[in-house]
Design an enzyme around this catalytic site. Structure first.
Site, PDB file in Angstrom:
ATOM      1  N   ARG A 117       0.819  -1.213   0.000  1.00 46.56           N
ATOM      2  CA  ARG A 117       0.000   0.000   0.000  1.00 46.56           C
ATOM      3  C   ARG A 117       0.855   1.267   0.000  1.00 46.56           C
ATOM      4  NH1 ARG A 117      -4.185  -0.508   4.757  1.00 46.56           N
ATOM      5  NH2 ARG A 117      -4.947   1.439   3.824  1.00 46.56           N
TER       6      ARG A 117
ATOM      7  N   TYR B  61      -9.116  13.986  -5.839  1.00 43.68           N
ATOM      8  CA  TYR B  61      -9.505  15.229  -5.178  1.00 43.68           C
ATOM      9  C   TYR B  61      -8.647  15.437  -3.934  1.00 43.68           C
ATOM     10  CZ  TYR B  61     -12.231  12.041  -2.179  1.00 43.68           C
ATOM     11  OH  TYR B  61     -12.629  11.017  -1.348  1.00 43.68           O
TER      12      TYR B  61
ATOM     13  N   LYS C 147      -9.110  18.317   6.874  1.00 48.59           N
ATOM     14  CA  LYS C 147      -9.956  18.124   8.046  1.00 48.59           C
ATOM     15  C   LYS C 147     -10.256  19.509   8.631  1.00 48.59           C
ATOM     16  CE  LYS C 147     -10.440  13.604   8.746  1.00 48.59           C
ATOM     17  NZ  LYS C 147      -9.643  12.990   7.691  1.00 48.59           N
TER      18      LYS C 147
ATOM     19  N   HIS D  83     -15.420   5.253   9.519  1.00 51.01           N
ATOM     20  CA  HIS D  83     -15.283   5.803   8.172  1.00 51.01           C
ATOM     21  C   HIS D  83     -14.692   4.767   7.214  1.00 51.01           C
ATOM     22  CE1 HIS D  83     -15.019   9.165   5.375  1.00 51.01           C
ATOM     23  NE2 HIS D  83     -13.763   8.857   5.115  1.00 51.01           N
TER      24      HIS D  83
ATOM     25  N   SER E 142     -16.741  12.840   7.391  1.00 47.23           N
ATOM     26  CA  SER E 142     -16.930  13.704   6.220  1.00 47.23           C
ATOM     27  C   SER E 142     -17.959  14.792   6.486  1.00 47.23           C
ATOM     28  CB  SER E 142     -17.368  12.877   5.008  1.00 47.23           C
ATOM     29  OG  SER E 142     -16.336  12.044   4.556  1.00 47.23           O
TER      30      SER E 142
END
Length: 247
Positions: free
Chosen positions: A129, A143, A147, A170, A221
């Site tokens: 990753r 995008y 925060k 999330h 979000s």
């Protein structure tokens, strides 16, 4: 003061978006355009050679809409290499007919919530990753985001455990799209205008809308997320570059 999250950092990342000056491009002869395309593809072939040795990765997409025409996403071990790639591209003939539309500089990032006695850099899943081979998915969505830090809605003033709990909730939404959407998160604090870049890959472009819409209802979000410009596009394989630029 709230406790800062420890991050794991991988390859440096450049999103390079450009528009084609089609009117100027048309003024070249067919042979001149062909030479410019060949020169560009020679540069791309160098990127392919790097990817084959697992020392970097890249993706190339056309962009839908008027924000840009082409998006390049480049991953490399050092910031210097990103700079060299950008400079080499800028020296090509094709670049003379490109107009910079947007760029974003970051580093592939994971939050380190592993046990303290485990070395994450010895974990093959984490390494995959941090140093990913970018997929050849049909579509891309990129995008930047922040925060929020406003009044009572200040992410950075929340206790670590509360942030962990919300991020776990999330991430559960994202895991529901495993196999449908591939995600690369890159950190950009101190590198660019936002704090993170989010790059999504999918064969079904509608999955971007479904995932992002569903996440809007999650507190991370809904309460704390602030988003920049969205770019969406279609894969541009090397063998279709000439057709894309054909007049």
């Amino acid at each position: 003061m709230s406790e800062a999250t420890t991050t794991l950092d991988g390859w440096y990342c450049l999103h390079d978006l450009r528009s084609i000056d089609w009117a100027a491009w048309k003024t070249l002869s067919s042979d001149e355009r062909g030479q410019a395309v060949s020169e560009f593809l020679n540069v791309v072939e160098k990127w392919n050679d790097v990817a084959a040795t697992k020392k970097g990765s890249h993706a190339m997409y056309t962009v839908v809409g008027q924000k840009a025409d082409i998006m390049l996403m480049i991953l490399r071990p050092t910031m210097e290499e990103l700079n060299e790639i950008e400079t080499e591209l800028n020296k090509t003939t094709l670049a003379e007919y490109m107009v910079p539309a947007y760029s974003y500089v970051s580093v592939v990032e994971l939050s380190n919530y592993l046990p303290a006695d485990e070395d994450p850099y010895q974990n093959p899943q984490i390494l995959a990753r941090l140093y990913p081979e970018l997929p050849k998915a049909n579509h891309i969505c990129f995008y930047p985001m922040d925060k929020r830090r406003q009044g009572d809605d200040n992410w950075y003033m929340l206790p670590m455990e509360e942030r962990k709990k919300m991020m776990y909730s999330h991430s559960k939404i994202g895991r529901q799209y495993a196999g449908k959407v591939r995600q690369v998160i890159s950190g950009s604090v101190g590198f660019d205008d936002f704090e993170w870049g989010v790059t999504l890959f999918a064969d079904d472009v509608l999955q971007f809308k479904k995932l992002i819409y569903e996440m809007r209802f999650d507190e991370v979000s809904a309460r704390y997320g602030e988003f920049g410009t969205f770019f969406v596009g279609n894969i541009l394989p090397d063998e279709k570059v000439e057709k894309f630029l054909h007049i």
